[in-house]
Motif scaffolding. Sequence first.
Motif, PDB file in Angstrom:
ATOM      1  N   LYS A   1       0.832  -1.218   0.000  1.00  0.00           N
ATOM      2  CA  LYS A   1       0.000   0.000   0.000  1.00  0.00           C
ATOM      3  C   LYS A   1       0.860   1.260   0.000  1.00  0.00           C
ATOM      4  O   LYS A   1       0.706   2.133  -0.852  1.00  0.00           O
ATOM      5  CB  LYS A   1      -0.921   0.015   1.237  1.00  0.00           C
ATOM      6  N   SER A   2       1.773   1.310   0.972  1.00  0.00           N
ATOM      7  CA  SER A   2       2.618   2.502   1.051  1.00  0.00           C
ATOM      8  C   SER A   2       3.430   2.669  -0.220  1.00  0.00           C
ATOM      9  O   SER A   2       3.617   3.778  -0.730  1.00  0.00           O
ATOM     10  CB  SER A   2       3.547   2.414   2.257  1.00  0.00           C
ATOM     11  N   THR A   3       3.908   1.562  -0.723  1.00  0.00           N
ATOM     12  CA  THR A   3       4.711   1.615  -1.944  1.00  0.00           C
ATOM     13  C   THR A   3       3.915   2.229  -3.089  1.00  0.00           C
ATOM     14  O   THR A   3       4.418   3.107  -3.809  1.00  0.00           O
ATOM     15  CB  THR A   3       5.153   0.198  -2.331  1.00  0.00           C
TER      16      THR A   3
ATOM     17  N   PHE B   1       1.579  11.296   5.524  1.00  0.00           N
ATOM     18  CA  PHE B   1       2.399  10.105   5.716  1.00  0.00           C
ATOM     19  C   PHE B   1       1.955   9.269   6.901  1.00  0.00           C
ATOM     20  O   PHE B   1       1.223   9.729   7.776  1.00  0.00           O
ATOM     21  CB  PHE B   1       3.863  10.507   5.878  1.00  0.00           C
ATOM     22  N   GLN B   2       2.458   8.040   6.901  1.00  0.00           N
ATOM     23  CA  GLN B   2       2.066   7.085   7.926  1.00  0.00           C
ATOM     24  C   GLN B   2       2.499   7.543   9.324  1.00  0.00           C
ATOM     25  O   GLN B   2       1.747   7.444  10.268  1.00  0.00           O
ATOM     26  CB  GLN B   2       2.695   5.727   7.593  1.00  0.00           C
ATOM     27  N   ASP B   3       3.720   8.062   9.427  1.00  0.00           N
ATOM     28  CA  ASP B   3       4.225   8.502  10.729  1.00  0.00           C
ATOM     29  C   ASP B   3       4.275  10.029  10.740  1.00  0.00           C
ATOM     30  O   ASP B   3       5.083  10.626  10.044  1.00  0.00           O
ATOM     31  CB  ASP B   3       5.636   7.925  10.936  1.00  0.00           C
TER      32      ASP B   3
ATOM     33  N   MET C   1      -3.663   9.495   1.681  1.00  0.00           N
ATOM     34  CA  MET C   1      -3.374   9.307   3.100  1.00  0.00           C
ATOM     35  C   MET C   1      -2.931   7.886   3.377  1.00  0.00           C
ATOM     36  O   MET C   1      -3.521   6.940   2.881  1.00  0.00           O
ATOM     37  CB  MET C   1      -4.626   9.577   3.925  1.00  0.00           C
ATOM     38  N   ASP C   2      -1.891   7.770   4.215  1.00  0.00           N
ATOM     39  CA  ASP C   2      -1.409   6.458   4.606  1.00  0.00           C
ATOM     40  C   ASP C   2      -1.800   6.213   6.061  1.00  0.00           C
ATOM     41  O   ASP C   2      -1.261   6.840   6.959  1.00  0.00           O
ATOM     42  CB  ASP C   2       0.113   6.400   4.429  1.00  0.00           C
ATOM     43  N   GLU C   3      -2.741   5.345   6.273  1.00  0.00           N
ATOM     44  CA  GLU C   3      -3.215   4.975   7.608  1.00  0.00           C
ATOM     45  C   GLU C   3      -3.513   6.186   8.485  1.00  0.00           C
ATOM     46  O   GLU C   3      -2.899   6.364   9.533  1.00  0.00           O
ATOM     47  CB  GLU C   3      -2.182   4.082   8.288  1.00  0.00           C
ATOM     48  N   PRO C   4      -4.462   7.004   8.093  1.00  0.00           N
ATOM     49  CA  PRO C   4      -4.720   8.218   8.864  1.00  0.00           C
ATOM     50  C   PRO C   4      -5.341   7.949  10.223  1.00  0.00           C
ATOM     51  O   PRO C   4      -5.231   8.782  11.117  1.00  0.00           O
ATOM     52  CB  PRO C   4      -5.682   9.011   7.980  1.00  0.00           C
TER      53      PRO C   4
HETATM   54 MG   LIG Z   1       2.417   1.176   4.969  1.00  0.00          MG
END
Ligand SMILES: [Mg+2]
Lengths: 257, 362, 299
Positions: A45-47, A86-88, A163-166
């Motif tokens: 997913k992130s990729t 981003f995720q973090d 959005m990555d894992e908001p």
């Molecule tokens: Mg990820």
Amino acid sequence: MSHHIVQADNLHYTYPDGTLGLDNINFKIHHGESVALVGSNGAGKSTLLLHLIGCLTPTRGDIRIGDYPLNKKNLKSIRRSVGMVFQDPDDQLFMPTVFDDVAFGPINLGLPEAEIEKRVTAALETVGVPHLIKRSPQKLSGGEKRSVAIATVLATTPDILIMDEPSSNLDPASRRRLIHLLKTFTHTKIIATHDLDMALEICGRTIVLNNGKIVADGQTIQLFQDVKLLEMSGLEKPLTMQGCPVCSKEHPPVIAR
Amino acid sequence: MHMADALISPAVGGTMWAVSAGLIGHCSKKVKNEMDDQKIPLMGVMGAFIFAAQMINFTIPVTGSSGHLGGGMILSILLGPHIAFLTMASVLTVQALFFADGGLLALGCNIFNLGFFPCFIAYPLIYKRIAGKNPTRKNILTGALIAAIAGLQMGAFAVVMETVLSGVSELPFRTFLLLMQPIHLAIGTVEGLTTAAVVFFIWRARPEILNAAASSAPIGGISIRSVLTGIAVATLITGGTLSWFASSNPDGLEWAMFKTAGVEELETSHNLHLSLSEVQKKTAFLPDYGFQSDGSELLLNEKENSEEYGGTAATTEAKKHEASSWPSIDSGTSVSGLIGGLLTLTLAVAIGFILRYKKSNV
Amino acid sequence: MANLQNNLFDIFYMDTLASGETWLHRLDPRAKVLTTLIFVGTVVSCGKYEISMLIPFTLYPVAIVALANLPVLYIIKKMTLLMPFAFFIGIFNPIMDRAVILKIDLTDIFVWMDSIGLNNLMGLIDIIGLKGIVGTIDVSGGWISFFSIMMRFCLTVGAALILICTTGFDSVCMALQKFGVPSPFIAQLMFLYRYMFVLIDEASRMVRARALRTFDTGHMKLDLFAPMIGQLLLRTLDRAQRIHLAMCCRGFDGHIHMVRKMDLGMSEILFTIGWFFAFVIFRMYNIPIGLGKFLSEIL
Ligand SMILES: [Mg+2]
Ligand SMILES: Nc1ncnc2c1ncn2[C@@H]1O[C@H](COP(=O)(O)OP(=O)(O)OP(=O)(O)O)[C@@H](O)[C@H]1O
């Protein structure tokens, strides 16, 4: 407005160390659509999201954002219309204060100072944390960091929101607020998440990834009823769609259309 | 070891500030011109890494004491000397401001001692020669060990030089040197071992990181000659300015000298090993910025004076004589100094209280 | 480990102090940075046997602490914690430099006290027979320079602490940038400061995880230490990459721009110039001695 489409053709990506990232990804997302990207840890997913903002360059295949192919030449203008959370949030909040951080994008857009301030306050108000403006990021809680991170992206007024894992690390109330917030956005949204209930509420469409491949692409409510598919991709039915643990009756979930 | 403000003279501190500022400027320019913008967050985060890593300790076998990762060497190996130097400088600046490690005036010394030697001498001349092209386990270990020890030995020597040249501390050059070098041999060994261990880990896990660093860091970015010239110029300028200041202000330098000179007769009776010439060396060199001429002449006059009186041991008279010409050490002055000092201190504290009281009442 | 967290809390606390709302906090950081540098410079330029001359300089930290509502005990505690280093170097002075350069004649003090009418103390001392004992105190140059070192230490360290507690790190950085410090170095300082918190947190989580699984009293061996630090390093490198991506997504072009309202108004100029002259006067005239002399003359 046709220029908000996001399109991937035959996308392949292999990380420098040989790990397969993406394998033959094809999709087309239209203006105003909300798409959930789900899949187990390490599904890619992130990729995929990093490809959409041109942070990773596909080994093979093309991406089109709006009317333009994503390449070095129009990377800059594309990044103006695509915002990524981003995720973090610690990776995203790199400036000394919340103000500086939210202002970072508008300043780089070359806006005049008055406009910058207006945008910063507006963005912080949208996510409901205008009081944090003078704080430094290291002193925010996880949820506050997340909200500010979203504001940093909103301040650049993107057309497409990625959005990555908001909803990770948010308490139930903050998560609820985030869901309301995302529902009000008319942006094109692509949200990678493990929170299937949220996906169900916000995103009408879902793309399921597994080992870098798309294994399903369709209406969220339908995909989430396919137990076999979910199990195969390391997921499970959203809680709202499972039987009520007390009366074991199924209540109709809130879903996005 | 960090130099501290309290131990250095403005001439030494100023010179080292100028030198370090020059190096920072040089490296910044280099970095701005040469590197991709990806390195900007990288160097910042690496500084934070050094900070965090230095707080993790391991137990040194046998001794039971604890050691941690050093900074300059591993940064040079991973990032190349220029970025490593800037990163080290930033770490030391934060330490100076928050932990008051060293202090503001001594910051120049510290950046030079802990940044310049490992990044621009030990790394390119030692580590890179041994392990740069062919990073095997053995090469990494020998390279890091020798380079870290050498870097710290040079740093320790610089600390000694700076302290002695400042003249605030009485530690004699040799004693201090004999104290510092062995301690830093131990510290250097620990730094070398930890650096080697971490580099080896990285080399096995992600060899491309080391390769990229080795190829992107050209040697010889800074010639030692230009640094030496820089130090010389900086010394001349700061020394010149400060001695001008000092000479326009009679008490700083002469007073200290006359104080010492004036008590020659007491000295000879109490401890013979301190001859006047030694006193002169100690007090007249650098700390009071009067390098020669008028200062030493006056000192000679004063010596004659005190010899005249010293023989008769008529201390009170001698003192009165001096007191009339120099605001020095007769007991009347010292008493009024004592009382005045207490009073001033009380006054300062009182002002503090009044200010705060007024504030809380407003 | 405990040390690690404490340092972090300490920085947090100083950061909190810096976000105070007094007049001093609002002062342009450039004025405060410049004044601090002048202060440190003048203090250090005092001769090595100076004690009395250093005393008036305490006015600066005292006044700032009072005006900025800083916690006095905290500042004093921090300075004491740092004392040992200066102490160990300074303590050699009394050993090496034994030449007596100051004689304090205690009888003089009593005579002086008598003269200002403090009930015939001299007579009292005569009666008790202390005359022989209460003679002169010989003070060697070493002790004087030792105390001088300790005083300078307190003053300079105090000034640095006070600067950070009234100004905050990022404002100090902005001031430095305005003073012409190259922008890569400023960016470096700001990133370091920002990610120091994140990485210390990450490091302490790793240390805790290890401690929970080793069950011993926390001896860390080098063969465990290296992979741990190495792991932290790899995570750091990855993080740097992600930060760079996040920056690029918001239009980063190699330069970090910031809008900060900073203006040098009348109060900044008065503050700096006022203290500048004060320091110069403290340095040129030995105020305590003058004051003492003046007092003994009029009394
Ligand atoms: Mg990820
Ligand atoms: N920098 C990298 N180098 C090599 N491989 C990587 C890198 N980043 C990710 N991968 C690998 O690529 C694959 C996809 O990772 P990705 O981060 O896209 O997963 P994800 O779906 O976002 O997972 P999660 O839900 O845990 O966030 C994984 O196998 C991962 O190990």
